[in-house]
Scaffold this motif. Sequence first.
Motif, PDB file in Angstrom:
ATOM      1  N   GLN A  75       5.826   3.079   4.486  1.00 35.08           N
ATOM      2  CA  GLN A  75       6.122   1.495   4.241  1.00 35.08           C
ATOM      3  C   GLN A  75       5.724   0.794   5.551  1.00 35.08           C
ATOM      4  OE1 GLN A  75       9.357  -0.045   5.309  1.00 35.08           O
ATOM      5  NE2 GLN A  75       8.255  -1.995   4.944  1.00 35.08           N
ATOM      6  N   ASP A  76       5.046  -0.354   5.439  1.00 34.27           N
ATOM      7  CA  ASP A  76       4.891  -1.255   6.423  1.00 34.27           C
ATOM      8  C   ASP A  76       4.508  -2.518   6.051  1.00 34.27           C
ATOM      9  OD1 ASP A  76       4.390  -0.560   9.836  1.00 34.27           O
ATOM     10  OD2 ASP A  76       3.527  -2.328   9.040  1.00 34.27           O
ATOM     11  N   LEU A  77       4.469  -3.599   6.853  1.00 36.89           N
ATOM     12  CA  LEU A  77       3.997  -4.845   6.566  1.00 36.89           C
ATOM     13  C   LEU A  77       2.296  -5.096   6.806  1.00 36.89           C
ATOM     14  CD1 LEU A  77       6.778  -7.446   7.818  1.00 36.89           C
ATOM     15  CD2 LEU A  77       5.889  -7.151   5.564  1.00 36.89           C
ATOM     16  N   SER A  78       1.962  -4.156   7.607  1.00 37.57           N
ATOM     17  CA  SER A  78       0.627  -4.238   8.353  1.00 37.57           C
ATOM     18  C   SER A  78      -0.377  -3.569   7.532  1.00 37.57           C
ATOM     19  CB  SER A  78       0.486  -3.929   9.589  1.00 37.57           C
ATOM     20  OG  SER A  78      -0.985  -3.574  10.071  1.00 37.57           O
ATOM     21  N   PHE A  79      -1.187  -4.310   6.538  1.00 36.17           N
ATOM     22  CA  PHE A  79      -2.022  -3.331   5.723  1.00 36.17           C
ATOM     23  C   PHE A  79      -3.167  -2.716   6.760  1.00 36.17           C
ATOM     24  CE2 PHE A  79      -6.204  -2.844   3.734  1.00 36.17           C
ATOM     25  CZ  PHE A  79      -5.904  -2.283   2.504  1.00 36.17           C
ATOM     26  N   GLN A  88      -5.001   8.953   8.094  1.00 29.36           N
ATOM     27  CA  GLN A  88      -4.487  10.044   8.855  1.00 29.36           C
ATOM     28  C   GLN A  88      -3.745  11.018   7.943  1.00 29.36           C
ATOM     29  OE1 GLN A  88      -4.837  10.843  11.992  1.00 29.36           O
ATOM     30  NE2 GLN A  88      -5.882   9.031  12.856  1.00 29.36           N
ATOM     31  N   ASN A  89      -3.306  10.863   6.920  1.00 27.90           N
ATOM     32  CA  ASN A  89      -2.404  11.518   6.004  1.00 27.90           C
ATOM     33  C   ASN A  89      -2.756  11.239   4.716  1.00 27.90           C
ATOM     34  OD1 ASN A  89      -0.404  12.420   8.316  1.00 27.90           O
ATOM     35  ND2 ASN A  89      -0.414  10.109   8.375  1.00 27.90           N
ATOM     36  N   PRO A  90      -3.935  11.636   4.145  1.00 26.43           N
ATOM     37  CA  PRO A  90      -4.246  11.237   2.679  1.00 26.43           C
ATOM     38  C   PRO A  90      -3.415  11.619   1.494  1.00 26.43           C
ATOM     39  CG  PRO A  90      -5.708  13.060   3.677  1.00 26.43           C
ATOM     40  CD  PRO A  90      -4.744  12.505   4.792  1.00 26.43           C
ATOM     41  N   ASP A  91      -2.354  12.759   1.970  1.00 21.69           N
ATOM     42  CA  ASP A  91      -1.672  13.219   0.950  1.00 21.69           C
ATOM     43  C   ASP A  91      -0.392  12.208   0.712  1.00 21.69           C
ATOM     44  OD1 ASP A  91      -3.591  14.993   0.073  1.00 21.69           O
ATOM     45  OD2 ASP A  91      -2.376  16.457   1.511  1.00 21.69           O
ATOM     46  N   SER A  92      -0.273  11.292   1.324  1.00 18.67           N
ATOM     47  CA  SER A  92       1.015  10.490   1.393  1.00 18.67           C
ATOM     48  C   SER A  92       0.803   9.289   0.636  1.00 18.67           C
ATOM     49  CB  SER A  92       1.426   9.926   2.933  1.00 18.67           C
ATOM     50  OG  SER A  92       0.398   9.180   3.580  1.00 18.67           O
ATOM     51  N   TRP A  93       1.676   8.458   0.014  1.00 20.81           N
ATOM     52  CA  TRP A  93       1.787   7.220  -0.377  1.00 20.81           C
ATOM     53  C   TRP A  93       2.035   6.277   0.622  1.00 20.81           C
ATOM     54  CZ3 TRP A  93       5.083  10.837  -3.357  1.00 20.81           C
ATOM     55  CH2 TRP A  93       4.218  11.595  -4.280  1.00 20.81           C
ATOM     56  N   VAL A  94       1.475   4.959   0.336  1.00 17.71           N
ATOM     57  CA  VAL A  94       1.600   3.911   1.162  1.00 17.71           C
ATOM     58  C   VAL A  94       2.000   2.646   0.284  1.00 17.71           C
ATOM     59  CG1 VAL A  94       0.375   4.944   3.030  1.00 17.71           C
ATOM     60  CG2 VAL A  94      -0.904   3.302   1.592  1.00 17.71           C
ATOM     61  N   ILE A  95       2.711   1.853   0.994  1.00 18.28           N
ATOM     62  CA  ILE A  95       3.126   0.612   0.320  1.00 18.28           C
ATOM     63  C   ILE A  95       3.357  -0.438   1.320  1.00 18.28           C
ATOM     64  CG2 ILE A  95       5.685   1.018   0.311  1.00 18.28           C
ATOM     65  CD1 ILE A  95       5.811  -0.371  -2.574  1.00 18.28           C
ATOM     66  N   LEU A 100      13.234  -5.219   5.185  1.00 19.09           N
ATOM     67  CA  LEU A 100      14.503  -5.918   5.058  1.00 19.09           C
ATOM     68  C   LEU A 100      14.774  -6.074   3.400  1.00 19.09           C
ATOM     69  CD1 LEU A 100      14.173  -8.707   7.439  1.00 19.09           C
ATOM     70  CD2 LEU A 100      15.948  -6.882   7.396  1.00 19.09           C
ATOM     71  N   GLY A 101      13.540  -5.710   2.491  1.00 19.98           N
ATOM     72  CA  GLY A 101      13.761  -6.076   0.819  1.00 19.98           C
ATOM     73  C   GLY A 101      12.462  -5.222   0.392  1.00 19.98           C
ATOM     74  N   SER A 102      12.790  -3.698   0.595  1.00 16.90           N
ATOM     75  CA  SER A 102      11.626  -2.896   0.254  1.00 16.90           C
ATOM     76  C   SER A 102      10.938  -2.853  -1.346  1.00 16.90           C
ATOM     77  CB  SER A 102      11.863  -1.514   0.505  1.00 16.90           C
ATOM     78  OG  SER A 102      13.167  -1.090  -0.130  1.00 16.90           O
ATOM     79  N   GLY A 103      11.815  -3.109  -2.233  1.00 17.71           N
ATOM     80  CA  GLY A 103      11.687  -3.306  -3.698  1.00 17.71           C
ATOM     81  C   GLY A 103      11.832  -1.920  -4.383  1.00 17.71           C
ATOM     82  N   PHE A 104      12.268  -0.662  -3.654  1.00 22.35           N
ATOM     83  CA  PHE A 104      12.530   0.623  -3.918  1.00 22.35           C
ATOM     84  C   PHE A 104      13.929   0.461  -4.830  1.00 22.35           C
ATOM     85  CE2 PHE A 104       9.934   1.495  -0.350  1.00 22.35           C
ATOM     86  CZ  PHE A 104       8.913   2.203  -0.931  1.00 22.35           C
ATOM     87  N   ASP A 130      21.561  -2.034   5.888  1.00 21.61           N
ATOM     88  CA  ASP A 130      21.952  -2.305   4.592  1.00 21.61           C
ATOM     89  C   ASP A 130      20.827  -1.675   3.603  1.00 21.61           C
ATOM     90  OD1 ASP A 130      24.066  -3.606   5.786  1.00 21.61           O
ATOM     91  OD2 ASP A 130      23.266  -5.548   5.489  1.00 21.61           O
ATOM     92  N   GLU A 131      19.739  -2.004   3.851  1.00 18.59           N
ATOM     93  CA  GLU A 131      18.645  -1.780   2.753  1.00 18.59           C
ATOM     94  C   GLU A 131      18.299  -0.127   2.782  1.00 18.59           C
ATOM     95  OE1 GLU A 131      15.202  -2.334   0.153  1.00 18.59           O
ATOM     96  OE2 GLU A 131      17.238  -3.322   0.536  1.00 18.59           O
ATOM     97  N   VAL A 132      18.555   0.295   3.978  1.00 14.57           N
ATOM     98  CA  VAL A 132      18.392   1.948   4.035  1.00 14.57           C
ATOM     99  C   VAL A 132      19.495   2.488   3.266  1.00 14.57           C
ATOM    100  CG1 VAL A 132      18.655   3.938   5.468  1.00 14.57           C
ATOM    101  CG2 VAL A 132      17.108   2.037   6.236  1.00 14.57           C
TER     102      VAL A 132
END
Length: 257
Positions: A75-79, A88-95, A100-104, A130-132
Amino acid sequence: MKDSEKRQKVLFDNFAVKYSDHFNDKYSRIYRKKFIDDLMFKGIDLKGKLVLDAMCGAGTAASYLQRNGAFVVGQDLSFAMLHTCHNQNPDSWVIQSSVLGSGFKDKLFDVVIIQGGLHHIHPFTGEVTDEVYRILKPGGYFCFSEPYKGSLPDLVRRFWYKKDPFFEKNESAVDLDYLMKRNAGRFDFLDCSYMGGLAYLLVYNSMIFRIPLSVKKFYSPALIALDTLMMNLQGRVVSFFAVCRWRKKVTPDCSRE
């Protein structure tokens, strides 16, 4: 997205490739495994666990997590950073979202990690925890490594952050005492190791010091060996960063609910 987050996004979009080159090179990976990852995940069985690599940047932690059997979401803000992370890690998911408000969903992840991201979100580090807390399962782990307030190196860092274009104005070392006080009823504080010597500066942070990658191979082995000798002798006052491992309480303090 807060204004400071917008500025951080632009900053990391601009140097995503350079960041990945420096933090994913051979000697940075050796440093990170020895002085960060092995400490951060000590005693945690990652096999089959759902792990959020929050503020993942170029995904420097994902390969370690995947080798140990974890399912990783970056998870990151920077596309641009997420693109590099996924390459680098094609088996991972990214969002793409804010920490501060992940949406998970609530209580989704077994482990949440942040490696060197909290000091970029100042002064909202408390809101991040708090979000974690919200998205972690009871008994789940929050693991992070950060430069921290109260050390001698931080006295230099405060001046450096103001002058170096690699840093935004909001950046500040993390106040660990504040975070622990804020989260005393919600997490058990399992471990905090104080780390970092010359190898942290000149090997792991070679990008910040503008050191060409072609030069790193000549001094990195010696400096990593020196930091290895010093790692058990360092304390909070003279170290550069802390590696912390917290666990979400199964039965939280009701006063914090």
